[in-house]
Design an enzyme around this catalytic site. Sequence first.
Site, PDB file in Angstrom:
ATOM      1  N   GLU A  74     -62.996   7.302 113.222  1.00 56.11           N
ATOM      2  CA  GLU A  74     -63.255   8.712 112.931  1.00 56.11           C
ATOM      3  C   GLU A  74     -62.045   9.596 113.173  1.00 56.11           C
ATOM      4  O   GLU A  74     -62.125  10.818 113.019  1.00 56.11           O
ATOM      5  CB  GLU A  74     -64.455   9.194 113.755  1.00 56.11           C
ATOM      6  CG  GLU A  74     -65.741   8.494 113.327  1.00 56.11           C
ATOM      7  CD  GLU A  74     -66.969   8.941 114.092  1.00 56.11           C
ATOM      8  OE1 GLU A  74     -66.831   9.313 115.287  1.00 56.11           O
ATOM      9  OE2 GLU A  74     -68.061   8.921 113.502  1.00 56.11           O
ATOM     10  N   TYR A 120     -72.068  34.651 122.932  1.00 60.36           N
ATOM     11  CA  TYR A 120     -71.050  33.638 123.243  1.00 60.36           C
ATOM     12  C   TYR A 120     -70.952  32.590 122.143  1.00 60.36           C
ATOM     13  O   TYR A 120     -69.872  32.062 121.879  1.00 60.36           O
ATOM     14  CB  TYR A 120     -71.352  33.017 124.610  1.00 60.36           C
ATOM     15  CG  TYR A 120     -71.405  34.084 125.664  1.00 60.36           C
ATOM     16  CD1 TYR A 120     -70.232  34.635 126.177  1.00 60.36           C
ATOM     17  CD2 TYR A 120     -72.625  34.612 126.074  1.00 60.36           C
ATOM     18  CE1 TYR A 120     -70.269  35.665 127.107  1.00 60.36           C
ATOM     19  CE2 TYR A 120     -72.670  35.645 126.998  1.00 60.36           C
ATOM     20  CZ  TYR A 120     -71.492  36.165 127.513  1.00 60.36           C
ATOM     21  OH  TYR A 120     -71.530  37.191 128.402  1.00 60.36           O
TER      22      TYR A 120
END
Length: 213
Positions: A74, A120
């Site tokens: 990956e 956030y």
Amino acid sequence: MSEYSLRLELVNIARSMFERGYSSGGAGNLSLRLPDGNLLATPTNSSFGDLDPARLSKVDMDGNHLDGDKPSKEVLMHIAMYKARPDAGGIVHLHSAYLTALSCVDGLDPTNCLPPITPYYVMRVGKLPLVPYIRPGDPRMADEVGRLAVDHSAVLLANHGPVISGKDLRSAMFNAEELEDTARLYFTLQNSKMRTLTDEQVAELEQVFKGKL
């Protein structure tokens, strides 16, 4: 920071995430950009909990293996995200419980898989687009991650998990933690009347905090 210091930082961050339950077994992978432009990454089939700084995979931006153990298959999607985001210095890919669960939910908004529950989430991630399911290691996954990463610091791989960038690996870790917490809140609030931030509140956060975290 020297390459040796960055190797230690990657190992320490990985161990911290493992000990706090963000990774199990050999799941997930981390990477960071070195001062020479090459990348350090977690090797294939390695655990976040017991990495050896001397055996970390070193690859160039074309995916060529330069040093250390064999890199994860990956790593190509990490490279694609770095190429799309020149300011990124670190990337976290997790199979963490809540974000992976979210990636399996049918009917997600492909432009943003999570609503703006907290400021956030908006400040650190903004939006979380969905990459349709592609077999792990398939080169098309890197293509899709790179395409979306031009405009997004994080993406969610369908039935797989998140890929999150930051200005350095520590920031990428913070972004990943915020994203996992947001997914946990999303599932916790499923049986409640959820109040999300308004478009105006999101726009204010984007204006004030864009590029500062």
